[in-house]
Design an enzyme around this catalytic site. Structure first.
Site: not given
Length: 178
Positions: A60, A82-84, A88, A90, A114
């Site tokens: 988002e 933060c994306v860990i 999966t 995703h 960014n």
């Protein structure tokens, strides 16, 4: 995004006020708090006004930036989250699509740093969120400021692309057509 580097450009200076939106997906609270502190520290050091916008997730963030750009007077944006990696696919969708969308917004002339952290482990995320270590959020704030300075160095936009209102069509000979 600016990151850990031996090349320190320093903070740009501005002759007119600058306003930046920090857009963050605070999914991991402690990491988000560190990111916000680091980004705010850079913006405060540059004497730049800033506001924080929170969104549910990193996917988002680009949408919120696009909305804020169209509906407000921000000069630039700092994208944080933060994306860990999980079990999966995703992770791949979120990482690739958020990065792609931010890049597309940047190519439209929106000044975005960014600082969305994309990592394999929480330890890696904490290292990158720490303002005293890798400081990706501070680097993203610096990147946004440098893009704002670059934009301002070129002066006013040359004009919008698209159709002119009826009655303003110009013919090659200099006349106009209604």
């Amino acid at each position: 995004m600016a990151g850990h580097s031996d090349n320190d450009l320093g903070l740009p200076s501005f002759d007119k006020p600058v306003k930046v939106a920090i857009v963050i997906a605070p999914y991991y609270t402690s990491i988000s708090e560190a990111q916000l502190a680091a980004a705010r520290g850079v913006l405060d050091a540059a004497d730049v006004a800033h506001e924080t916008i929170e969104v549910p997730g990193s996917l988002e963030v680009p949408t919120a930036i696009g909305i804020a750009h169209r509906m407000s007077n921000f000069d630039g944006f700092v994208a944080l989250g933060c994306v860990i990696r999980g079990a999966t696919s995703h992770y791949d969708v979120v990482v690739n699509e958020s990065s792609r969308a931010l890049t597309m917004l940047g190519l439209q002339g929106i000044c975005i740093g960014n600082g969305i952290i994309t990592v394999e482990t929480r330890d890696q995320a904490e290292e990158r969120a720490d303002g005293g270590r890798l400081n990706t959020a501070g680097g993203a704030a610096e990147a946004a400021l440098h893009l704002i300075a670059l934009t301002r160095s070129y002066g006013a936009p040359k004009g919008a692309l698209g159709f002119k209102p009826r009655g303003t069509i110009e013919i090659a000979d200099g006349s106009s057509q209604a």
